[in-house]
Design an enzyme around this catalytic site. Structure first.
Site, PDB file in Angstrom:
ATOM      1  N   LEU A  56       0.804  -1.215   0.000  1.00 62.43           N
ATOM      2  CA  LEU A  56       0.000   0.000   0.000  1.00 62.43           C
ATOM      3  C   LEU A  56       0.838   1.265   0.000  1.00 62.43           C
ATOM      4  O   LEU A  56       0.366   2.323  -0.411  1.00 62.43           O
ATOM      5  CB  LEU A  56      -0.935   0.007   1.215  1.00 62.43           C
ATOM      6  CG  LEU A  56      -1.910  -1.174   1.317  1.00 62.43           C
ATOM      7  CD1 LEU A  56      -2.721  -1.085   2.592  1.00 62.43           C
ATOM      8  CD2 LEU A  56      -2.825  -1.209   0.101  1.00 62.43           C
ATOM      9  N   GLY A  57       2.065   1.160   0.461  1.00 63.19           N
ATOM     10  CA  GLY A  57       2.921   2.339   0.508  1.00 63.19           C
ATOM     11  C   GLY A  57       4.249   2.001   1.155  1.00 63.19           C
ATOM     12  O   GLY A  57       4.413   0.938   1.755  1.00 63.19           O
ATOM     13  N   SER A  58       5.206   2.892   1.004  1.00 62.01           N
ATOM     14  CA  SER A  58       6.520   2.685   1.606  1.00 62.01           C
ATOM     15  C   SER A  58       7.167   4.027   1.892  1.00 62.01           C
ATOM     16  O   SER A  58       6.889   5.026   1.215  1.00 62.01           O
ATOM     17  CB  SER A  58       7.419   1.851   0.684  1.00 62.01           C
ATOM     18  OG  SER A  58       7.653   2.535  -0.536  1.00 62.01           O
ATOM     19  N   ASP A  68       2.483  14.859  13.129  1.00 63.55           N
ATOM     20  CA  ASP A  68       2.663  14.646  11.691  1.00 63.55           C
ATOM     21  C   ASP A  68       1.310  14.558  10.998  1.00 63.55           C
ATOM     22  O   ASP A  68       1.080  13.688  10.153  1.00 63.55           O
ATOM     23  CB  ASP A  68       3.480  13.385  11.422  1.00 63.55           C
ATOM     24  CG  ASP A  68       4.035  13.343   9.988  1.00 63.55           C
ATOM     25  OD1 ASP A  68       4.129  14.429   9.369  1.00 63.55           O
ATOM     26  OD2 ASP A  68       4.357  12.253   9.504  1.00 63.55           O
ATOM     27  N   ASP A  83     -14.223  14.639  12.922  1.00 63.36           N
ATOM     28  CA  ASP A  83     -13.594  13.369  13.306  1.00 63.36           C
ATOM     29  C   ASP A  83     -12.156  13.571  13.762  1.00 63.36           C
ATOM     30  O   ASP A  83     -11.718  12.990  14.767  1.00 63.36           O
ATOM     31  CB  ASP A  83     -13.633  12.386  12.132  1.00 63.36           C
ATOM     32  CG  ASP A  83     -15.033  11.839  11.872  1.00 63.36           C
ATOM     33  OD1 ASP A  83     -15.908  11.996  12.742  1.00 63.36           O
ATOM     34  OD2 ASP A  83     -15.243  11.254  10.794  1.00 63.36           O
ATOM     35  N   VAL A  94       4.003  -0.558   4.140  1.00 64.60           N
ATOM     36  CA  VAL A  94       2.683  -0.992   4.578  1.00 64.60           C
ATOM     37  C   VAL A  94       2.090  -1.928   3.530  1.00 64.60           C
ATOM     38  O   VAL A  94       2.161  -1.653   2.326  1.00 64.60           O
ATOM     39  CB  VAL A  94       1.749   0.209   4.805  1.00 64.60           C
ATOM     40  CG1 VAL A  94       0.377  -0.266   5.297  1.00 64.60           C
ATOM     41  CG2 VAL A  94       2.355   1.177   5.819  1.00 64.60           C
ATOM     42  N   LYS A 101       2.352  -2.935   8.953  1.00 65.57           N
ATOM     43  CA  LYS A 101       3.396  -1.921   8.802  1.00 65.57           C
ATOM     44  C   LYS A 101       4.699  -2.546   9.251  1.00 65.57           C
ATOM     45  O   LYS A 101       4.897  -2.843  10.435  1.00 65.57           O
ATOM     46  CB  LYS A 101       3.074  -0.675   9.628  1.00 65.57           C
ATOM     47  CG  LYS A 101       4.038   0.476   9.399  1.00 65.57           C
ATOM     48  CD  LYS A 101       3.546   1.764  10.054  1.00 65.57           C
ATOM     49  CE  LYS A 101       4.447   2.936   9.738  1.00 65.57           C
ATOM     50  NZ  LYS A 101       3.917   4.214  10.323  1.00 65.57           N
ATOM     51  N   SER A 161      11.500   4.435   6.518  1.00 65.14           N
ATOM     52  CA  SER A 161      11.702   3.511   7.637  1.00 65.14           C
ATOM     53  C   SER A 161      10.724   2.343   7.660  1.00 65.14           C
ATOM     54  O   SER A 161      10.939   1.382   8.410  1.00 65.14           O
ATOM     55  CB  SER A 161      11.578   4.268   8.962  1.00 65.14           C
ATOM     56  OG  SER A 161      10.270   4.814   9.104  1.00 65.14           O
TER      57      SER A 161
END
Length: 381
Positions: free
Chosen positions: A26-28, A153, A136, A34, A51, A31
């Site tokens: 899904l992503g990188s 973040d 939310d 995912v 993760k 460090s």
């Protein structure tokens, strides 16, 4: 995950006594990576997200990682809030090509606010979506700030939609810290970094110690920028880093809202504008808190109902703006501004006597000058 390291293609992994099929990356980042996973042998089990943190470059007796330890501690202490991603458990992948890697097993969420901004094609998100996201995220921030945590973040990529629970959730607590116990100097992402964090980061890069530590106010600044981007449909990194912004950010915010006035409801947009301004005050002590921001009149406007009413009213001509006053909600008052008088007359004639949401509609005219100036609470009937 035999023969696979962080960022590689991962076929299978064992976690929490179960075998998981890795379906996609899904992503990188620098460090961690995912992955989307699904439990093998149990089709009813919901999919999850793993993760995986990259193993340290140098062998260590205990393969713990700074980001992993911070995120794990935060998610364990913040567990249970509906607007914070759920941590199912932690485990070690002993089959990583570069050595043991530490992993978090998390709930799988859907589209991010960053992706929603792309889908909006620079037109901005709907007021309903902005309101939903703002409420939310503020609920999440109010909770974690009460626990003395700072996310540090907050950005569009770290706010995700949960289709199952129909709410937005905060993710990625790798830079989070507890107020009064900040052990990281470089926080937040360019474009979403509060002025005090910018100063702290610059001093840290120069090897100097900041006299004051960053507080939960940095999260409100980041959220203010996120909401401004959702409203405008534009990335504002270069804008908020400009000298013009530093000289008079309030005027720039006014200009953004003035340029969008035809697209979004006029008076509800002003409530959003004022909410965003309260988050983007240059002095942290004067910035609103998450708990106070939740009391903004912006959250009293039922945008879900407004969208239904707008759809109906647009049958009679272009609608310029709409407003449901927060006072006297039992009266069911709705103000609709049309582009011209003829459309307004047609709507007044054809809407009167109709039923909407189980109630009879009685339409009458209201002075445009009074509406524009906010004088909305005189007796209509």
């Amino acid at each position: 995950m035999a023969g696979a390291g962080a960022g590689a293609s991962l076929p299978l992994l064992e976690a929490l006594g179960r075998l998981w099929q890795v379906q996609a990356q899904l992503g990188s980042g620098a460090s961690a990576s995912v992955f989307r996973v699904r439990c093998c042998g149990d089709p009813r089990a919901p999919p999850g997200a793993v993760k995986e943190f990259a193993p340290p470059a140098r062998p260590t007796p205990a393969p713990d990682l700074y980001g992993f330890g911070k995120e794990r501690a935060a998610l364990e202490q913040l567990r249970g809030h509906r607007n914070i991603v759920t941590l199912y458990g932690v485990f070690t992948n002993h089959f990583s090509a570069n050595g043991p890697s530490l992993c978090l097993l998390l709930e799988l969420l859907d589209v991010s606010v960053s992706e929603l901004l792309l889908y909006s094609s620079h037109q901005g998100c709907s007021m309903w979506m902005i309101q939903h996201c703002a409420r939310d995220v503020l609920e999440a921030l109010s909770f974690l700030h009460h626990k003395s945590y700072v996310h540090a973040d907050l950005k569009p990529r770290n706010v995700l939609w949960s289709a199952e629970e129909e709410c937005f959730k905060l993710i990625d607590f790798g830079l989070s810290f507890k107020e009064g116990n900040q052990d990281v100097k470089y926080i937040q992402t360019d474009g979403y970094r509060a002025p005090e964090a910018e100063l702290q980061n610059c001093l840290a890069q120069a090897g100097l110690q900041s006299e004051t530590e960053c507080t939960s106010a940095v999260d409100l600044w980041s959220l203010g920028i996120v909401l401004l981007e959702m409203f405008s449909g534009m990335k504002l990194k270069h804008t908020v880093q400009s000298q013009e912004w530093k000289a008079n950010s309030s005027a720039i915010i006014d200009h953004i809202f003035a340029s969008e006035g035809v697209v979004n409801s006029a008076i509800p947009a002003y409530h959003l504008r004022d909410l965003i301004k309260s988050m983007l005050h240059g002095e942290p002590a004067k910035r609103t808190t998450a708990a106070k921001a939740l009391c903004s009149p912006f959250f009293s406007i039922p945008f879900d109902i407004l969208e239904d009413i707008r759809e109906e009213c647009q049958k009679y001509g272009p609608v310029v703006s709409m407003l449901v006053p927060k006072e006297n909600p039992g009266k069911g008052q709705v103000f609709v501004e049309y582009a011209n008088a003829d459309d307004c007359k047609a709507a007044q004639k054809l809407l009167t006597g109709r039923r909407f949401d189980g109630k009879f509609v009685v339409a009458t005219f209201y002075p445009l000058s009074a509406y524009k100036r906010g004088y909305l609470y005189q007796t209509l009937l």
